[in-house]
Design a protein around this motif. Structure first.
Motif, PDB file in Angstrom:
ATOM      1  N   GLU A 162     -71.718   2.238   5.876  1.00 53.23           N
ATOM      2  CA  GLU A 162     -71.725   0.845   5.416  1.00 53.23           C
ATOM      3  C   GLU A 162     -70.304   0.304   5.543  1.00 53.23           C
ATOM      4  N   LEU A 163     -70.150  -0.954   5.935  1.00 53.76           N
ATOM      5  CA  LEU A 163     -68.803  -1.550   5.913  1.00 53.76           C
ATOM      6  C   LEU A 163     -68.560  -2.040   4.487  1.00 53.76           C
ATOM      7  N   PRO A 164     -67.463  -1.587   3.852  1.00 53.15           N
ATOM      8  CA  PRO A 164     -67.283  -1.855   2.417  1.00 53.15           C
ATOM      9  C   PRO A 164     -67.254  -3.344   2.069  1.00 53.15           C
ATOM     10  N   PHE A 165     -66.779  -4.177   3.012  1.00 46.56           N
ATOM     11  CA  PHE A 165     -66.681  -5.610   2.715  1.00 46.56           C
ATOM     12  C   PHE A 165     -67.967  -6.374   3.026  1.00 46.56           C
ATOM     13  N   MET A 166     -68.977  -5.683   3.543  1.00 52.88           N
ATOM     14  CA  MET A 166     -70.276  -6.334   3.758  1.00 52.88           C
ATOM     15  C   MET A 166     -71.399  -5.301   3.568  1.00 52.88           C
ATOM     16  N   PRO A 167     -71.636  -4.907   2.295  1.00 51.53           N
ATOM     17  CA  PRO A 167     -72.617  -3.856   2.017  1.00 51.53           C
ATOM     18  C   PRO A 167     -74.029  -4.243   2.471  1.00 51.53           C
ATOM     19  N   PHE A 168     -74.825  -3.227   2.773  1.00 50.31           N
ATOM     20  CA  PHE A 168     -76.221  -3.462   3.173  1.00 50.31           C
ATOM     21  C   PHE A 168     -76.961  -4.167   2.038  1.00 50.31           C
ATOM     22  N   ASP A 169     -77.775  -5.184   2.384  1.00 53.16           N
ATOM     23  CA  ASP A 169     -78.644  -5.786   1.368  1.00 53.16           C
ATOM     24  C   ASP A 169     -80.116  -5.596   1.726  1.00 53.16           C
ATOM     25  N   GLY A 170     -80.365  -4.929   2.853  1.00 51.14           N
ATOM     26  CA  GLY A 170     -81.743  -4.622   3.241  1.00 51.14           C
ATOM     27  C   GLY A 170     -82.481  -5.816   3.835  1.00 51.14           C
ATOM     28  N   GLU A 171     -81.887  -6.982   3.773  1.00 53.27           N
ATOM     29  CA  GLU A 171     -82.546  -8.204   4.256  1.00 53.27           C
ATOM     30  C   GLU A 171     -81.797  -8.800   5.441  1.00 53.27           C
ATOM     31  N   THR A 172     -80.539  -9.231   5.159  1.00 54.63           N
ATOM     32  CA  THR A 172     -79.744  -9.869   6.225  1.00 54.63           C
ATOM     33  C   THR A 172     -78.772  -8.860   6.830  1.00 54.63           C
ATOM     34  N   ILE A 173     -78.101  -8.113   5.969  1.00 56.91           N
ATOM     35  CA  ILE A 173     -77.156  -7.099   6.473  1.00 56.91           C
ATOM     36  C   ILE A 173     -77.868  -5.749   6.391  1.00 56.91           C
ATOM     37  N   VAL A 174     -78.198  -5.223   7.558  1.00 57.90           N
ATOM     38  CA  VAL A 174     -79.102  -4.068   7.550  1.00 57.90           C
ATOM     39  C   VAL A 174     -78.555  -2.902   8.374  1.00 57.90           C
ATOM     40  N   SER A 175     -79.147  -1.733   8.125  1.00 59.83           N
ATOM     41  CA  SER A 175     -78.855  -0.548   8.934  1.00 59.83           C
ATOM     42  C   SER A 175     -80.012  -0.378   9.922  1.00 59.83           C
ATOM     43  N   SER A 176     -79.939   0.689  10.724  1.00 60.41           N
ATOM     44  CA  SER A 176     -81.012   0.934  11.688  1.00 60.41           C
ATOM     45  C   SER A 176     -82.347   1.199  10.988  1.00 60.41           C
ATOM     46  N   ASP A 177     -82.325   1.661   9.725  1.00 60.17           N
ATOM     47  CA  ASP A 177     -83.585   1.908   9.005  1.00 60.17           C
ATOM     48  C   ASP A 177     -84.441   0.640   8.992  1.00 60.17           C
ATOM     49  N   GLU A 178     -83.796  -0.519   8.745  1.00 59.60           N
ATOM     50  CA  GLU A 178     -84.535  -1.792   8.753  1.00 59.60           C
ATOM     51  C   GLU A 178     -84.633  -2.349  10.172  1.00 59.60           C
ATOM     52  N   GLY A 179     -83.591  -2.045  10.989  1.00 58.87           N
ATOM     53  CA  GLY A 179     -83.549  -2.590  12.357  1.00 58.87           C
ATOM     54  C   GLY A 179     -84.691  -2.105  13.237  1.00 58.87           C
ATOM     55  N   ILE A 180     -85.364  -1.020  12.833  1.00 58.72           N
ATOM     56  CA  ILE A 180     -86.536  -0.553  13.604  1.00 58.72           C
ATOM     57  C   ILE A 180     -87.830  -1.084  13.007  1.00 58.72           C
ATOM     58  N   ALA A 181     -87.715  -1.945  11.987  1.00 60.14           N
ATOM     59  CA  ALA A 181     -88.938  -2.329  11.266  1.00 60.14           C
ATOM     60  C   ALA A 181     -88.991  -3.816  10.912  1.00 60.14           C
ATOM     61  N   PHE A 182     -88.284  -4.667  11.657  1.00 59.41           N
ATOM     62  CA  PHE A 182     -88.376  -6.107  11.377  1.00 59.41           C
ATOM     63  C   PHE A 182     -89.837  -6.553  11.544  1.00 59.41           C
ATOM     64  N   THR A 183     -90.237  -7.532  10.728  1.00 61.68           N
ATOM     65  CA  THR A 183     -91.618  -8.009  10.853  1.00 61.68           C
ATOM     66  C   THR A 183     -91.722  -9.187  11.815  1.00 61.68           C
ATOM     67  N   GLU A 184     -90.576  -9.777  12.166  1.00 61.38           N
ATOM     68  CA  GLU A 184     -90.581 -10.787  13.225  1.00 61.38           C
ATOM     69  C   GLU A 184     -89.297 -10.684  14.039  1.00 61.38           C
ATOM     70  N   VAL A 185     -89.325 -11.285  15.218  1.00 62.08           N
ATOM     71  CA  VAL A 185     -88.142 -11.214  16.089  1.00 62.08           C
ATOM     72  C   VAL A 185     -87.060 -12.118  15.501  1.00 62.08           C
ATOM     73  N   PRO A 186     -85.870 -11.567  15.205  1.00 61.66           N
ATOM     74  CA  PRO A 186     -84.805 -12.438  14.693  1.00 61.66           C
ATOM     75  C   PRO A 186     -84.436 -13.474  15.760  1.00 61.66           C
ATOM     76  N   LYS A 187     -84.234 -14.717  15.327  1.00 59.06           N
ATOM     77  CA  LYS A 187     -83.828 -15.742  16.317  1.00 59.06           C
ATOM     78  C   LYS A 187     -82.454 -15.383  16.868  1.00 59.06           C
ATOM     79  N   LYS A 188     -81.539 -15.110  15.924  1.00 64.76           N
ATOM     80  CA  LYS A 188     -80.186 -14.742  16.324  1.00 64.76           C
ATOM     81  C   LYS A 188     -79.813 -13.449  15.607  1.00 64.76           C
ATOM     82  N   MET A 189     -79.306 -12.517  16.364  1.00 63.34           N
ATOM     83  CA  MET A 189     -78.978 -11.219  15.785  1.00 63.34           C
ATOM     84  C   MET A 189     -77.540 -10.855  16.160  1.00 63.34           C
TER      85      MET A 189
END
Ligand code: NAI
Length: 465
Positions: free
Chosen positions: A154-181
């Protein structure tokens, strides 16, 4: 606390990823009474559940879509109304993971590996506590193998929130295509998941601290990768340091700096892929005096032996590349040694693959590493654009580079970018495992026409043979 009377084992493994489950199977096959301890309800670890396997399913599905969209017409195929829905994509991915999870349960039963679900904690003197809900049990084992893996940094100045700032755990499971990533890190995860979502129409920008895409490879491979990925619509901000996230007018921006230049990248998803760190939470390593290094990896000798007798460690929790196949080989070697046999891992020839399109693969030393080690090198290169099978199958992007010692002709390393190089690299690994030379590789008969002929041709180009 419950002390189970049937719980004396020869071999106990904590962590059921590819390192752990392979070690357990091998130990049981060699006649050791074996237990595999796993805190998650599923076997398979990061690799099977949230890593290598689900990402490869996503890469396969989206590559199929991308090829139909961009290559079908040139092959005389017309497709109307082509669409891809994320629910269907995820369903396919889940079915792959579920099938392999089932396979693992069967494998454990067939090989008589006892599986115990719960958090394993080292108690010292060969004892392990297994905690599951309110139940605790203690077992003992002559050999204990720690294979607890790693987790996203995790980058200490931008911790994971599971929604907008995510790790690969969420990055393999989005429910829609992000417009901008926006993706932080142009390593394996950034490039693979960036490819997946860009193929589905996401506007993907990858921000990398170093000046190159896939910076662990040789410069010419990095440049070829950058050209290919840019053609597919991926954007890169190289040599840029991420500074944080800001909100303005209801939008989210990833901020970064490159020298005096300030960058702001709008994104509805920010994937942080800057590497992984060893995972040993709850293991009690420090309580029993297990030696860790400055990066919290368990210190081992060349055979996985920790500073404590009878305690071994393998895979991402120890030094070396965080790769499933490295962990597997270490698991096999430790089981063999515990059963009184010879067990050994050749760390010189561990292949590394990025499963993008084109794929990137390497084994051994890069040209830069070989020179830094004092070798005078001879280089042979061949382009896929000159390969008949490549031209016939729309696979002309990429090159193979063979690095040999100028004095002995011994293969020092091979680097490649192109379609199916994840498979072709195995040939280079085998030649290097047997101490082969560029000439050996050049004189090896290859079926024609195949993409693997580029490897033979590159070896032939060493010293302009
Ligand atoms: P990585 O180490 O492959 O790449 C991380 C990248 O992030 C590097 O290029 C690094 O220079 C960059 N970086 C670090 N800090 C940064 C910052 N603050 N701002 C911008 N860039 C920054 O790590 P990744 O991709 O997260 O993968 C984690 C681990 O999982 C790796 O060990 C990798 O080998 C393994 N993995 C392997 C795969 C494969 O074999 N195909 C697939 C996915 C992961």
């Amino acid at each position: 606390m419950q002390q189970d009377s049937t719980t004396d084992y020869d071999f106990a493994v904590i962590g059921a990823g590819p390192g752990g489950y392979v070690a357990a199977i091998k130990a049981a096959q060699l006649g050791l009474k074996t237990v595999l301890i796993e805190k998650s309800p599923h076997l398979g670890g990061t690799c099977l559940n949230v890593g290598c396997i689900p990402s490869k399913a996503l890469l396969h599905s989206t590559e199929l879509f991308h090829k139909i969209e961009h290559e079908a017409a040139d092959n005389g195929i017309s497709v109307k109304g082509l669409t891809m829905n994320v629910a269907g994509l995820m369903k396919k991915k889940e079915s792959v993971v579920t099938k392999l999870r089932g396979g693992l349960i069967q494998l454990m039963a067939q090989n008589k590996v006892e599986v115990r679900h719960g958090l394993g904690r080292l108690l010292g003197n060969g004892k392990i506590e297994i905690a599951s809900g309110k139940t605790k049990a203690v077992i003992s084992a002559k050999n204990i193998v720690i294979a607890t893996g790693s987790t996203s940094i995790e980058l200490p100045f931008m911790p994971f929130d599971g929604e907008t700032i995510v790790s690969s755990d969420e990055g393999i499971a989005f429910t829609e295509v992000p417009k901008k990533m926006a993706i932080v890190g142009a390593g394996a995860i950034g490039l693979e998941l960036g490819s997946v979502w860009a193929r589905l129409g996401s506007d993907v920008t990858i921000i990398e601290l170093l000046p190159n895409v896939a910076p662990t490879f040789d410069n010419d491979i990095c440049k070829a990768a950058e050209r290919s990925f840019k053609k597919q619509g991926l954007k890169f901000e190289l040599g840029a340091k991420v500074t944080g996230v800001k909100q303005a007018k209801g939008k989210t921006y990833l901020t970064a700096e490159r020298g005096s230049e300030k960058l702001e990248i709008e994104a509805d998803k920010i994937l942080v892929a800057v590497g992984r760190r060893p995972f040993s939470e709850g293991l009690g390593a420090a309580d029993i005096g297990l030696k860790l290094d400055e990066r919290k990896r368990i210190v081992v000798d060349g055979h996985g032996q920790t500073n404590l007798p009878g305690v071994f460690a393998i895979g991402d929790i120890t030094v070396g590349p965080m790769l499933a196949h490295k962990a597997e080989e270490e698991g096999v070697a430790i089981a063999e040694r515990a059963a009184g046999k010879a067990g050994h891992v050749n760390y010189e020839v561990i292949p590394n693959v990025v499963y993008t399109s084109p794929e990137i693969a390497s084994v051994g030393l890069s040209e830069a590493e070989a020179k830094a080690k004092g070798y005078t090198v001879r280089i042979g290169k061949m382009l896929f654009a000159a390969n008949g099978r490549g031209i016939a199958s729309d696979a002309t992007d990429g090159l193979v580079k063979v690095i040999a010692c100028a004095k002995t002709d011994k293969l020092l390393g091979v680097q490649m970018i192109g379609e199916h190089v994840s498979e072709i690299i195995a040939e280079a690994v085998a030649h290097m495992e047997y101490g082969g030379s560029a000439e050996d590789l050049s004189r090896t008969v290859h079926a024609h026409p195949t993409l693997s002929e580029t490897l033979k041709a590159a070896a032939t180009m060493v010293g302009n043979r």
